[in-house]
Motif scaffolding. Structure first.
Motif, PDB file in Angstrom:
ATOM      1  N   VAL A 272     -55.578 -14.330  34.723  1.00 15.21           N
ATOM      2  CA  VAL A 272     -56.763 -13.077  34.471  1.00 15.21           C
ATOM      3  C   VAL A 272     -57.369 -13.153  33.085  1.00 15.21           C
ATOM      4  N   GLU A 273     -58.379 -12.289  33.405  1.00 12.57           N
ATOM      5  CA  GLU A 273     -58.749 -11.878  31.867  1.00 12.57           C
ATOM      6  C   GLU A 273     -58.183 -10.754  30.888  1.00 12.57           C
ATOM      7  N   PHE A 274     -56.725 -10.425  31.586  1.00 10.29           N
ATOM      8  CA  PHE A 274     -56.720  -8.834  31.356  1.00 10.29           C
ATOM      9  C   PHE A 274     -55.181  -9.516  30.389  1.00 10.29           C
ATOM     10  N   GLY A 275     -54.750  -9.037  29.432  1.00 12.47           N
ATOM     11  CA  GLY A 275     -53.750  -8.896  29.573  1.00 12.47           C
ATOM     12  C   GLY A 275     -52.380  -7.551  28.906  1.00 12.47           C
ATOM     13  N   LEU A 276     -52.408  -7.040  29.038  1.00 11.82           N
ATOM     14  CA  LEU A 276     -52.444  -5.197  28.675  1.00 11.82           C
ATOM     15  C   LEU A 276     -50.629  -5.234  29.274  1.00 11.82           C
ATOM     16  N   SER A 277     -50.272  -5.234  30.513  1.00 10.90           N
ATOM     17  CA  SER A 277     -48.207  -5.031  30.308  1.00 10.90           C
ATOM     18  C   SER A 277     -48.474  -6.137  31.879  1.00 10.90           C
TER      19      SER A 277
END
Length: 487
Positions: A413-418
Motif C-alpha cells: 500500500v502507499e501508506f506506512g503508519l502502524s
C-alpha cells in the motif's frame, strides 16, 4: 469555564481575548448522533488570521525569553484546569464527533498527561557542550525556538492532537496559532479556555476557526508563520506541505494509514480478536492508526474469522453518551457517506460481507450517522478497500499462506503508519520488525494508540518523515544554534 449550549456561538481567541470574526458568517458544529447543533463557531477571514499571527509574532519575542521552568509552570496550571473540567470537555467531544464518553474521558485525561509531560521538559537540557579545537575557547550548542507555529488539527482526536502539537511548541519558546477542524471546534475552544485561565501571556496561544481553504491554507502561505504542523488527509496535507515548502517554512505532516494486523498460525486468537476489535472498531474506526486490514495465515483463518464475527455481534452501536454504547456514529454526514461508498465498492469488487454493511434499524438512531461494524471476507490486495483509507468501522480479512507473504501484502500500500503482528515465534517477530514498512510497529498488541513519550509518525505517504511527541518534538519545534566563545 463556559457551559456547553446547543445555541452558543464560540469566538476566536486572539491576543488574550475572545472575539468575533470580521465576517458575520458562522459555522455549525453538528452532533452526529442526532444532528442537533452543538454550537456555532466563527467562519474567520484572512483579516482575522493576520491579526492572530501578528499577535503571536509579537508575543513570542518575550515568551522565548522566559525560562523553561516559567513556561512549564504555566503548562502545569493548564493541565490542572483541564483535569478539573475533564467531564465537561469530554462530553463536548462526544457530542461533537460521536466517540463514546468513556473514550472521550480517556482522551482528555491523556491531554492532561501530555501537558504535564511537556511542562517537565522545561527543566531538561536544551543543548550540549562540544569540545573546541582551541583550548582557551568554550563551544556549545543550544536549542532555540523557531517563532510562530501554525497548528492545523483534525476532528478525530480533538483534545489529544491539538495538545500534543501546542504543548511542545510552547515549552520550547514558540507562539501558536491553532486552527482546529470545524467538526471539533467547540471542544477546541474549551481546551484553549484552560490556557486562558492558566494565565498565559496575551498572544502566546491563539485559536482561530474557519474553513480549511481560508485559514488552513492561509497559515501555510503566511510569511510570518515559521512552522506548520498538520494532521489530516493526504490530499490536504500534500497541498499544505507544498505551500509551506515553496516559501521555505518548516512543516510536519501526519496523514493517512491503511494499517495491517497480521495473525500468524501460532497466535493467541482470543487476544488477537480483542486487538482487532479495539484497534479497528473503537472510535468507529476513525483513527489514523486503526487496524483496517486483517491479514491471517490460512491455518487459523476460519477459526479466527468465526471468533471475530462472534465478537463483532456483541458490539452495541449507539449514542456515545449512553453508558452501554461500545461504538458511536461516524463523525459527520460526509464521513458516513464516505464509509458507505467504500462498503459499496467492496461489494462491487466481489468481496463478501460477513457482518454489517448497513445501518442500525432502531428508530432512535435513524437521525444519526451510524454504520454497523462491517467485516469483509476474501479481500485481495488489489481491491480498493484494501488500498484506500476508509476511516470507518470496516475490516478487510485477507488470507495468506506464510508470514513472508503476509508482510509482502502488508507493505503493498502507499501508506506506512502502524502495523502489528500476533505470534509466539521470536523469529517471526524479528522478521516482521525488520521488514515491515511502518513508523509504529507492535507485537501482540493492536495497531491503534500511541505512547505520548515515544516518537510518532509514519513512512511512505503517511507522513513527511518527521516525528511528533516525546523528545522528537524538540527536534521539530526548535533549531540548533552553535556558540563559540574565545577566552
Amino acid at each position: 469555564m463556559t457551559t456547553l449550549s446547543p445555541i452558543k456561538t464560540f469566538l476566536n481567541y486572539i491576543n488574550g481575548s475572545w472575539q468575533a470574526g470580521s465576517s458575520d458568517e458562522t459555522l455549525a458544529s453538528i452532533n452526529p448522533a442526532n444532528r442537533e447543533v452543538v454550537g456555532y463557531v466563527q467562519s474567520s477571514t484572512r483579516e482575522d488570521l493576520n491579526e492572530a499571527v501578528e499577535a503571536a509574532k509579537q508575543a513570542q519575542k518575550e515568551w522565548r525569553k522566559l525560562s523553561g521552568t516559567e513556561r512549564g509552570n504555566l503548562l502545569f496550571k493548564a493541565a490542572d484546569i483541564l483535569e478539573k473540567n475533564l467531564d465537561e470537555v469530554a462530553e463536548s467531544m462526544t457530542r461533537e464527533m460521536g466517540k463514546t464518553l468513556t473514550e472521550a474521558k480517556g482522551e482528555t485525561a491523556r491531554g492532561v498527561a501530555i501537558l504535564r509531560y511537556y511542562a517537565g521538559e522545561g527543566m531538561r537540557k536544551m543543548g550540549d557542550l562540544i569540545p573546541a579545537s582551541d583550548g582557551t575557547a568554550l563551544q556549545f550548542s543550544k536549542r532555540v525556538p523557531l517563532g510562530v507555529v501554525g497548528a492545523i488539527t483534525p476532528w478525530n482526536f480533538p483534545v489529544a492532537i491539538p495538545i500534543w502539537k501546542v504543548a511542545p511548541a510552547l515549552i520550547y519558546g514558540n507562539a501558536v496559532v491553532l486552527k482546529p477542524a470545524t467538526e471539533a471546534a467547540v471542544t477546541a475552544a474549551k481546551v484553549i479556555e484552560c490556557f486562558n485561565q492558566a494565565g498565559f501571556p496575551k498572544g502566546v496561544i491563539n485559536l482561530i476557526t474557519g474553513k480549511g481553504s481560508v485559514i488552513g491554507q492561509g497559515l501555510a502561505e503566511h510569511q510570518d508563520v515559521a512552522v506548520i504542523t498538520f494532521t489530516g488527509s493526504n490530499s490536504v496535507g500534500k497541498q499544505i506541505g507544498q505551500t509551506a515548502a515553496a516559501r521555505g517554512a518548516k512543516y510536519q505532516l501526519e496523514m493517512g494509514g491503511k494499517n495491517p494486523i497480521i495473525i500468524a498460525n501460532d497466535a493467541d486468537l482470543d487476544q488477537a480478536v480483542a486487538a482487532v476489535l479495539s484497534g479497528g472498531l473503537k472510535s468507529t474506526g476513525q483513527k489514523c492508526t486503526c487496524s483496517s486490514r486483517v491479514i491471517v495465515q490460512s491455518g487459523v483463518y476460519e477459526e479466527f474469522k468465526e471468533k471475530l464475527i462472534a465478537a463483532v455481534k456483541t458490539i452495541k452501536v449507539g449514542n456515545g453518551l449512553d453508558a452501554d454504547t461500545w461504538m458511536g456514529p461516524c463523525a459527520s454526514e460526509d464521513q458516513y457517506n464516505t464509509v458507505k461508498y467504500y462498503i459499496q465498492k467492496g461489494i462491487e469488487e466481489g468481496s463478501q460481507i460477513l457482518i454489517g454493511g448497513d445501518s442500525p434499524e432502531s428508530e432512535e438512531l435513524k437521525q444519526g450517522f451510524y454504520v454497523n461494524p462491517t467485516v469483509f471476507d476474501n479481500v485481495t490486495t488489489n481491491m480498493i478497500i484494501a488500498q484506500e483509507e476508509i476511516f470507518g468501522p470496516v475490516l478487510a480479512l485477507m488470507k495468506v499462506e506464510s508470514i513472508e507473504e503476509a508482510i509482502e501484502v502488508a507493505n503493498d500500500v502507499e501508506f506506512g503508519l502502524s502495523a502489528s503482528i500476533f505470534t509466539k515465534d521470536i523469529s517471526k517477530m524479528l522478521t516482521f520488525i525488520d521488514d515491515i514498512d511502518a513508523g509504529l510497529v507492535r507485537v501482540n498488541y493492536e495497531t491503534a494508540g500511541v505512547e505520548l513519550q515515544a516518537p510518532f509518525g509514519g513512512m511512505k505517504a503517511s507522513s513527511s518523515h518527521s516525528r511528533e511527541q516525546g523528545e522528537a518534538a524538540k527536534e521539530f519545534f526548535t533549531t540548533t544554534k552553535t556558540v563559540f566563545i574565545k577566552g
